[in-house]
Structure formats: C-alpha cells, structure tokens
Design a protein around this motif. Sequence first.
Motif, mmCIF file in Angstrom:
data_model
loop_
_atom_site.group_PDB
_atom_site.id
_atom_site.type_symbol
_atom_site.label_atom_id
_atom_site.label_comp_id
_atom_site.label_asym_id
_atom_site.label_seq_id
_atom_site.Cartn_x
_atom_site.Cartn_y
_atom_site.Cartn_z
ATOM 1 N N HIS A 1 0.800 -1.234 0.000
ATOM 2 C CA HIS A 1 0.000 0.000 0.000
ATOM 3 C C HIS A 1 0.835 1.286 0.000
ATOM 4 O O HIS A 1 0.254 2.368 -0.068
ATOM 5 C CB HIS A 1 -0.947 0.009 1.202
ATOM 6 N N THR A 2 2.155 1.175 0.089
ATOM 7 C CA THR A 2 3.013 2.363 0.101
ATOM 8 C C THR A 2 3.815 2.448 -1.187
ATOM 9 O O THR A 2 4.440 1.452 -1.583
ATOM 10 C CB THR A 2 3.966 2.332 1.311
ATOM 11 N N ARG B 1 4.615 9.123 2.237
ATOM 12 C CA ARG B 1 3.388 8.628 1.602
ATOM 13 C C ARG B 1 3.020 7.246 2.148
ATOM 14 O O ARG B 1 2.558 6.387 1.419
ATOM 15 C CB ARG B 1 3.564 8.599 0.081
ATOM 16 N N ALA C 1 -0.307 5.320 1.262
ATOM 17 C CA ALA C 1 -1.043 6.230 0.379
ATOM 18 C C ALA C 1 -1.396 5.624 -0.977
ATOM 19 O O ALA C 1 -1.848 6.344 -1.869
ATOM 20 C CB ALA C 1 -0.233 7.516 0.169
ATOM 21 N N GLY C 2 -1.230 4.318 -1.132
ATOM 22 C CA GLY C 2 -1.553 3.668 -2.396
ATOM 23 C C GLY C 2 -0.353 3.595 -3.312
ATOM 24 O O GLY C 2 0.548 4.430 -3.243
ATOM 25 N N ASP D 1 -5.079 3.605 -1.628
ATOM 26 C CA ASP D 1 -4.742 4.439 -0.478
ATOM 27 C C ASP D 1 -5.670 4.019 0.665
ATOM 28 O O ASP D 1 -6.890 3.953 0.502
ATOM 29 C CB ASP D 1 -4.981 5.901 -0.875
ATOM 30 N N THR E 1 -5.376 5.474 3.868
ATOM 31 C CA THR E 1 -5.303 6.472 4.939
ATOM 32 C C THR E 1 -6.654 7.172 5.079
ATOM 33 O O THR E 1 -7.489 7.120 4.165
ATOM 34 C CB THR E 1 -4.210 7.513 4.645
ATOM 35 N N SER F 1 -9.072 9.028 2.189
ATOM 36 C CA SER F 1 -8.893 8.433 0.865
ATOM 37 C C SER F 1 -10.243 8.101 0.241
ATOM 38 O O SER F 1 -11.267 7.994 0.919
ATOM 39 C CB SER F 1 -8.055 7.157 0.975
ATOM 40 N N SER G 1 -3.359 11.064 3.560
ATOM 41 C CA SER G 1 -2.241 11.094 2.620
ATOM 42 C C SER G 1 -2.167 12.445 1.935
ATOM 43 O O SER G 1 -3.182 13.147 1.786
ATOM 44 C CB SER G 1 -2.404 9.985 1.572
#
Length: 304
Positions: free
Chosen positions: A212-213, A225, A228-229, A241, A243, A246, A304
């Motif tokens: 996911h980062t 991030r 943040a996807g 993302d 967070t 999102s 994010s």
Amino acid sequence: MGRRARRLVSGLIILALAGGGVLWWLAKPKPWDAAHWEGVGEPDLANGERVFWAGGCTSCHAATGAQDDARLVLSGGRPLKSPFGTFFPPNVSPDETAGIGGWTLAEFGNAMTRGVGKNGEHLYPSFPYGSYARMSVEDVNDLWGFMQTLPKSANVAPPHDLPFPFNVRLALGGWKLLYLTDAPRAEVNTADAKLAHGQYLVEGPGHCGECHTPRNALGGFEKDRWLAGAPNPEGEGRIPDITPGSKSIGSWSASDIASYLETGFTPEFDTVSGSMVDVQKNMAKLPASDREAIAAYLKALPPS
C-alpha cells in the motif's frame, strides 16, 4: 616508472583496497548476535498461529490456488512479479531438505528480521523483512514453533529470475543501509494500548505497507506517503490508499474496517477482490481485538 610515480600508484592501490574493504564491511550481511535468540523458552503455539495469520505466510508460500488445509503446506514456488524481475518464494515447510526444518531459531529469526539467509547471504526484500524487523523475539519464537507443526513438502521452488544488476546480492547491503529500519513508520499515540498494538500489527507482521506504500526507483518506501496507495507490482491496476480521507476507505468507520477484515464485505456490500482476498482470509483468522486494533491505527493516521 619513477619513484614518485610508483608511490602515487601504490597510494592509489592502497586507497582503492581500503575503500573496497570499507564498502564490503558496510554491505556485508549483519545477523543478530547469537545471544539475541537465547533464553526465549518454549514457544507459545497458540500465539504462533496468531502471528502466522497476521504475517500472511500462506499468501506467498502456499501453492497457487491452495484452499483450506492446503494453505498450510508452505511449498513455495508461487511467482511474484515485480519491476526488478520475478521472485519465487522458497519452500518454508518443516521439511529438513527442501524446506527449513533443519534451521535453528536464530537462522529463522535472522531471515525474518535481518534479511540474512541460513548460509549468511542477503535475502531479497520481496520477503518483507523490512516490516518483520519490528517483530518481537517472542513472536518470532512462537511463529517458528508453530511452523514446525505444519505439513512437510518436498517441493523445490525455482530460483529467482532477475536480470543484472538485480541478481547481485551484495548490492542488497547498500539497500539495507538505506531502507532497513525498525523505526515506526507513522506517529500515533502509543500510550493508547489499542493504537500501539495496531501499529505493531500493521507496520510489523501484517506488512501492509509492502503493497500500500509507493516506492522510489530503488524499491524503498516513499516515507511521506505511508499507506497512500501504489502501483500494483504485478502490473494490474493500483493498490488503494488506505489512509483517512482516501477515496477507498476514508469514509469508513473503524468498525467498518474491522468488519471488512473479518467478512470480506465493504459497507457498500461489495466484496473483497484481487490480492486482498488472501489477506482478508488471513485477517479473518485473527481475534476480533486484533482487527479492531488495526482499524483504530488506520483511522489514527494523517490523511495522505
């Protein structure tokens, strides 16, 4: 060649050798001292199973398409495509020859938390030791004990298929210097026991950030991030993302997130899909308190 020129050449050679020695020392694998794994006692197998599901071991090490009890056969070989080549997770069943049944706790623990293999070699971070580095000695010991109770497999996974220079393992020492850390990924109120536990699960054994980062060109996390996807490393679509704020789960409550991890259903009555299917199956095996802690942590993150 004159005396001055010989001295200059000799000096350059000495400097090159010294520089090479320093680089080798900095880049060499660095397992824990033996004492780090001593005195932990008998493993708690129930907790080991809990860590096993939190860590998602079956998602990579079980055979492609494995279901039910077959997910406990960690035969390896499922291809993991990436921008750096294709990785093939190894057999980590307790088979003494094809698997890791002949390993010690220290060898297993160094692989899990330091990325160092049984023979002292660097392991590729496709194995998420960058996250597992946060695991406690007790949890590693319990996981090791539980994995010894699983079925054996004689399967031998293929070697990684990596082009040059990614097939040079020594270079991983430089990568570790840059990116291997057990520091927190995000700031949350760890005085809150639930948040602290959620942080441990998400940043440690749950290794959620591995997908996911977003990553930079060297494969390290973009620190600002977190979760943040990111592009799907296998090339299809995007990992969302997760967070607060999102478009994916920003409007979900903590109970919505916990329910999704248990049932696979979103608040909109959609169902889990893609690579998250295996993750959700693993999370459903955890006690409700773990899923609630994960949800609390995700809601406590900055957007994010």
